[in-house]
Design a protein around this motif. Structure first.
Motif, short mmCIF file in Angstrom:
data_model
loop_
_atom_site.label_atom_id
_atom_site.label_comp_id
_atom_site.label_asym_id
_atom_site.label_seq_id
_atom_site.Cartn_x
_atom_site.Cartn_y
_atom_site.Cartn_z
N PHE A 82 39.67 33.56 54.19
CA PHE A 82 39.97 32.40 53.34
C PHE A 82 38.85 32.16 52.33
O PHE A 82 39.10 32.02 51.12
CB PHE A 82 40.17 31.16 54.21
CG PHE A 82 40.46 29.91 53.42
CD1 PHE A 82 41.76 29.54 53.14
CD2 PHE A 82 39.42 29.09 52.97
CE1 PHE A 82 42.03 28.38 52.40
CE2 PHE A 82 39.68 27.94 52.24
CZ PHE A 82 40.99 27.59 51.96
N HIS A 83 37.62 32.14 52.81
CA HIS A 83 36.49 31.87 51.91
C HIS A 83 36.23 33.03 50.95
O HIS A 83 35.76 32.82 49.82
CB HIS A 83 35.24 31.55 52.72
CG HIS A 83 35.30 30.22 53.40
ND1 HIS A 83 35.32 30.08 54.77
CD2 HIS A 83 35.39 28.97 52.89
CE1 HIS A 83 35.40 28.79 55.07
NE2 HIS A 83 35.45 28.11 53.97
N ARG A 84 36.52 34.25 51.38
CA ARG A 84 36.34 35.40 50.49
C ARG A 84 37.36 35.38 49.36
O ARG A 84 37.08 35.86 48.25
CB ARG A 84 36.45 36.70 51.29
CG ARG A 84 35.24 37.01 52.13
CD ARG A 84 34.07 37.44 51.26
NE ARG A 84 32.78 37.14 51.89
CZ ARG A 84 31.61 37.41 51.36
NH1 ARG A 84 31.55 38.00 50.18
NH2 ARG A 84 30.50 37.08 51.98
N VAL A 94 34.16 38.08 44.84
CA VAL A 94 35.05 39.12 44.34
C VAL A 94 35.48 39.99 45.51
O VAL A 94 34.64 40.55 46.21
CB VAL A 94 34.36 39.99 43.26
CG1 VAL A 94 35.29 41.12 42.84
CG2 VAL A 94 33.98 39.14 42.06
N LEU A 95 36.77 40.05 45.73
CA LEU A 95 37.31 40.88 46.80
C LEU A 95 38.27 41.87 46.17
O LEU A 95 39.32 41.49 45.64
CB LEU A 95 38.04 40.01 47.84
CG LEU A 95 38.46 40.68 49.14
CD1 LEU A 95 37.23 41.16 49.92
CD2 LEU A 95 39.28 39.72 50.01
N GLU A 233 42.42 40.20 39.50
CA GLU A 233 41.70 41.21 40.28
C GLU A 233 42.66 42.19 40.94
O GLU A 233 42.41 43.38 41.03
CB GLU A 233 40.83 40.53 41.33
CG GLU A 233 40.00 41.48 42.19
CD GLU A 233 38.88 42.14 41.41
OE1 GLU A 233 38.53 43.28 41.74
OE2 GLU A 233 38.37 41.52 40.46
N VAL A 234 43.79 41.65 41.39
CA VAL A 234 44.81 42.48 42.04
C VAL A 234 45.54 43.32 41.01
O VAL A 234 45.77 44.52 41.22
CB VAL A 234 45.80 41.57 42.80
CG1 VAL A 234 46.99 42.37 43.33
CG2 VAL A 234 45.09 40.86 43.96
N MET A 235 45.91 42.72 39.90
CA MET A 235 46.62 43.44 38.83
C MET A 235 45.82 44.64 38.35
O MET A 235 46.37 45.73 38.12
CB MET A 235 46.87 42.49 37.66
CG MET A 235 48.05 41.56 37.87
SD MET A 235 49.63 42.38 37.60
CE MET A 235 49.57 42.62 35.83
N HIS A 236 44.52 44.46 38.18
CA HIS A 236 43.67 45.53 37.65
C HIS A 236 43.29 46.57 38.70
O HIS A 236 42.95 47.69 38.36
CB HIS A 236 42.40 44.93 37.04
CG HIS A 236 42.67 44.03 35.88
ND1 HIS A 236 41.89 42.94 35.58
CD2 HIS A 236 43.66 44.04 34.94
CE1 HIS A 236 42.39 42.32 34.51
NE2 HIS A 236 43.45 42.98 34.11
N GLY A 237 43.35 46.18 39.97
CA GLY A 237 42.88 47.07 41.03
C GLY A 237 43.94 47.88 41.72
O GLY A 237 43.65 48.92 42.33
#
Length: 280
Positions: A82-84, A94-95, A233-237
């Motif tokens: 949750f905190h990450r 950043v995860l 972050e998800v879109m780019h990764g």
């Protein structure tokens, strides 16, 4: 063992302690001494004593004779998922998508283990990002078994008072008070939504239709707007195959009818396969 610091958690307090070896360990302490809280602690001991899985937090010891019950766990250094995802109020972490997908696979594997490898099987009962801990290597550790239940082999469901966290709780369970392994599947689907969108699963600070992110995510999928709700972050990764695959899986887990949801074993297999799909 001596107490050194007190760290706030959702359902309990964790105190770092040290054995003579100087190894840091967290102590889970009840916030208050009452029969219900003690019963939950004893339930957690019974559950964890049966488990041996690399993605389930290890219980190292306990003490129920003190004024406040104490459970001693292995120390998990990176805090909660949750905190990450959402930050800790002071900074935003950043995860990467690669880490998110692996954490999802590890968590799914742990829940599948609970449902199928136990004798009797175990329903976690409170799957959420706050109950997924991360170690130095960001390996997932499923924790907090206070609401968990052992399922008699001749039963598919258990009648219980509704427990869990709003936004993650299976709507079918809320209506019927029948807890099943598919309740964990729904909650895991909500965690997938968090990993994909980077949004808290429920927030009163959002517009009405977006307060419950799980419901809004399912609506977005039906309207073919998946890529409008994904975190940058998800879109780019991630690649299209992975993102669509995880999103489809989340939608299946979040079906209102529990019988239409996949099992955790099926979910674990699917997520593991998606971790191997990195080509565009």
């Amino acid at each position: 063992m001596r107490a050194e610091s007190l760290v706030k958690e959702v359902m309990a307090r964790f105190t770092k302690g040290r054995y003579q070896t100087r190894e840091i360990l967290p102590l889970k302490k009840s916030k208050e001494t009452n029969k219900i809280q003690v019963k939950e602690f004893i339930n957690e001991i019974v559950i964890l004593a049966r488990l041996n899985h690399e993605n389930v937090v290890k219980l190292l010891g306990c003490c129920l004779e003190t004024p406040v019950p104490i459970l001693v766990y292995e120390f998990i250094t990176r805090g909660t998922l949750f905190h990450r995802i959402h930050g800790d109020g002071r900074q935003k972490f950043v995860l990467s998508w690669e880490d998110r997908l692996r954490i999802a696979a590890e968590t799914a594997g742990a829940l599948a283990y609970l449902h199928s490898a136990g004798d009797p099987p175990i329903i976690h009962g409170d799957v959420k990002s706050m109950n997924i801990l991360l170690d130095d290597k960001f390996t997932a550790k499923v924790s907090d078994f206070g609401a968990s239940r052992l399922v008699p082999l001749n039963q598919m469901q258990l009648s219980t008072l509704v427990q869990g966290t709003f936004g993650y709780i299976d709507p079918e369970y809320m209506q019927t008070r029948q807890l099943s392994d598919k309740s964990d599947v729904y909650s895991f689907g909500a965690v997938l939504v968090e990993l994909l969108t980077g949004k808290k699963i429920y927030s009163d600070d959002r517009p009405e239709e977006r307060k419950n992110m799980a419901k809004y995510f399912v609506l977005s999928m039906k309207q073919n707007r998946l890529f409008d709700v994904l975190e940058d972050e998800v879109m780019h990764g991630g690649n299209h195959t992975q993102l669509q695959g995880v999103a489809n899986l989340a939608e299946q887990c979040l079906r209102l009818n529990g019988e239409e949801r996949p099992t955790m074993r099926e979910v674990a297999v699917e997520v593991r396969l998606l971790t191997r799909t990195w080509s565009w």
